[in-house]
Design a protein around this motif. Structure first.
Motif, PDB file in Angstrom:
ATOM      1  N   THR A  71       0.688  -1.219   0.170  1.00  0.00           N
ATOM      2  CA  THR A  71      -0.041  -0.050  -0.146  1.00  0.00           C
ATOM      3  C   THR A  71       0.665   1.217  -0.080  1.00  0.00           C
ATOM      4  O   THR A  71       0.148   2.488   0.373  1.00  0.00           O
ATOM      5  N   ALA A  72       2.124   1.269  -0.283  1.00  0.00           N
ATOM      6  CA  ALA A  72       2.970   2.195  -0.343  1.00  0.00           C
ATOM      7  C   ALA A  72       3.716   2.556  -1.696  1.00  0.00           C
ATOM      8  O   ALA A  72       4.334   1.458  -2.502  1.00  0.00           O
ATOM      9  N   ALA A  73       3.537   3.767  -2.334  1.00  0.00           N
ATOM     10  CA  ALA A  73       4.053   3.997  -3.523  1.00  0.00           C
ATOM     11  C   ALA A  73       5.229   4.946  -3.313  1.00  0.00           C
ATOM     12  O   ALA A  73       5.462   5.937  -2.194  1.00  0.00           O
ATOM     13  N   PHE A  74       6.045   4.959  -4.129  1.00  0.00           N
ATOM     14  CA  PHE A  74       7.560   5.778  -3.966  1.00  0.00           C
ATOM     15  C   PHE A  74       7.997   6.351  -5.310  1.00  0.00           C
ATOM     16  O   PHE A  74       7.870   5.423  -6.266  1.00  0.00           O
ATOM     17  N   VAL A  75       7.981   7.611  -5.556  1.00  0.00           N
ATOM     18  CA  VAL A  75       8.487   8.123  -6.680  1.00  0.00           C
ATOM     19  C   VAL A  75       9.989   8.086  -6.689  1.00  0.00           C
ATOM     20  O   VAL A  75      10.446   8.641  -5.813  1.00  0.00           O
ATOM     21  N   TYR A  76      10.619   7.344  -7.626  1.00  0.00           N
ATOM     22  CA  TYR A  76      12.141   7.267  -7.809  1.00  0.00           C
ATOM     23  C   TYR A  76      12.541   8.372  -8.614  1.00  0.00           C
ATOM     24  O   TYR A  76      13.568   8.976  -8.289  1.00  0.00           O
ATOM     25  N   ASP A  77      11.582   8.786  -9.534  1.00  0.00           N
ATOM     26  CA  ASP A  77      12.236   9.951 -10.509  1.00  0.00           C
ATOM     27  C   ASP A  77      11.145  10.608 -11.241  1.00  0.00           C
ATOM     28  O   ASP A  77      10.103   9.801 -11.787  1.00  0.00           O
ATOM     29  N   ILE A  78      11.264  11.777 -11.314  1.00  0.00           N
ATOM     30  CA  ILE A  78      10.162  12.443 -12.204  1.00  0.00           C
ATOM     31  C   ILE A  78      11.182  13.666 -12.890  1.00  0.00           C
ATOM     32  O   ILE A  78      11.535  14.221 -12.300  1.00  0.00           O
ATOM     33  N   ALA A  79      10.575  14.186 -14.201  1.00  0.00           N
ATOM     34  CA  ALA A  79      11.119  15.258 -14.875  1.00  0.00           C
ATOM     35  C   ALA A  79      10.321  15.602 -15.846  1.00  0.00           C
ATOM     36  O   ALA A  79       9.345  14.802 -16.470  1.00  0.00           O
ATOM     37  N   VAL A  80      10.387  16.992 -16.152  1.00  0.00           N
ATOM     38  CA  VAL A  80       9.520  17.634 -16.916  1.00  0.00           C
ATOM     39  C   VAL A  80      10.613  18.019 -18.114  1.00  0.00           C
ATOM     40  O   VAL A  80      11.642  18.479 -17.981  1.00  0.00           O
ATOM     41  N   GLU A  81      10.486  17.853 -19.537  1.00  0.00           N
ATOM     42  CA  GLU A  81      11.248  18.229 -20.594  1.00  0.00           C
ATOM     43  C   GLU A  81      11.687  19.566 -20.379  1.00  0.00           C
ATOM     44  O   GLU A  81      10.779  20.532 -19.926  1.00  0.00           O
ATOM     45  N   ILE A 105       2.299   7.733  -0.435  1.00  0.00           N
ATOM     46  CA  ILE A 105       3.188   7.984  -1.576  1.00  0.00           C
ATOM     47  C   ILE A 105       4.485   8.776  -0.962  1.00  0.00           C
ATOM     48  O   ILE A 105       4.113   9.912  -0.510  1.00  0.00           O
ATOM     49  N   GLY A 106       5.602   8.473  -1.223  1.00  0.00           N
ATOM     50  CA  GLY A 106       6.620   9.090  -0.861  1.00  0.00           C
ATOM     51  C   GLY A 106       7.597   9.354  -2.075  1.00  0.00           C
ATOM     52  O   GLY A 106       7.524   8.860  -3.008  1.00  0.00           O
ATOM     53  N   LEU A 107       8.610  10.273  -1.635  1.00  0.00           N
ATOM     54  CA  LEU A 107       9.877  10.447  -2.513  1.00  0.00           C
ATOM     55  C   LEU A 107      11.013  10.831  -2.024  1.00  0.00           C
ATOM     56  O   LEU A 107      11.033  11.583  -0.700  1.00  0.00           O
ATOM     57  N   HIS A 108      12.051  11.233  -2.335  1.00  0.00           N
ATOM     58  CA  HIS A 108      13.384  11.828  -2.093  1.00  0.00           C
ATOM     59  C   HIS A 108      13.491  13.113  -2.950  1.00  0.00           C
ATOM     60  O   HIS A 108      13.311  12.935  -4.113  1.00  0.00           O
ATOM     61  N   VAL A 109      14.075  14.076  -2.372  1.00  0.00           N
ATOM     62  CA  VAL A 109      14.426  15.150  -3.216  1.00  0.00           C
ATOM     63  C   VAL A 109      15.792  15.872  -2.513  1.00  0.00           C
ATOM     64  O   VAL A 109      15.795  15.934  -1.464  1.00  0.00           O
TER      65      VAL A 109
END
Length: 151
Positions: free
Chosen positions: A82-92, A120-124
């Motif tokens: 039940t945990a999502a994790f954003v490893y990477d996101i980018a905008v062109e 949902i989590g992430l690292h920045v």
């Protein structure tokens, strides 16, 4: 307000994307004070550990974010229970400051919720002030802090 559609990456798209994402990660590590050679080694080890089966690694999902027929960014997310994790996101690069980062993160929320995620989590990286501000606006809260100093 813009909306994006998440289009799954194909096997053919994954290889070039991974090479670019790994290089970008190494640059971010370098910006955090790690020498370039060590940052490149860390990035290679991290990607190898996280994605032992490449695009087929269980739980990992890779999309290009599109508006109409235009690719505006990408998203890499892992779902574990039940945990999502954003490893990477980018905008062109040429599509930044138009609301696509927010739209991609909102699409990540919708997909994660629809697939059973409760969090949902992430690292920045600390030096990424724009991303940190966006994530705070979207309701993310800091859950830890990594610190270092030069000797």
């Amino acid at each position: 307000m813009v909306e994006v559609r998440l289009e799954p990456m194909t096997e053919e798209q994954f290889g070039p994307w991974k090479a670019d994402a790994e290089a970008h990660y190494a640059q971010s590590v370098t910006s955090s004070g790690v020498p370039a050679e060590a940052a490149a080694a860390e990035a290679a080890e991290t990607f190898a550990r996280l994605l032992p089966d490449g695009a087929g690694t269980a739980g990992h999902h890779f999309w290009y974010a599109c508006e109409g027929d235009r690719r505006v960014g990408f998203l890499w997310l892992k779902l574990t229970g039940t945990a999502a994790f954003v490893y990477d996101i980018a905008v062109e690069q040429d599509q930044r400051r138009k609301g696509y980062g927010r739209a991609i993160m909102e699409a990540a929320d919708r997909w994660s919720r629809a697939n059973g995620a409760a969090t949902i989590g992430l690292h920045v990286f600390a030096h990424n002030h724009g991303a940190r501000s966006l994530y705070e606006q979207l309701g993310y809260v800091e859950t830890g802090r990594k610190m270092s100093k030069d000797l």
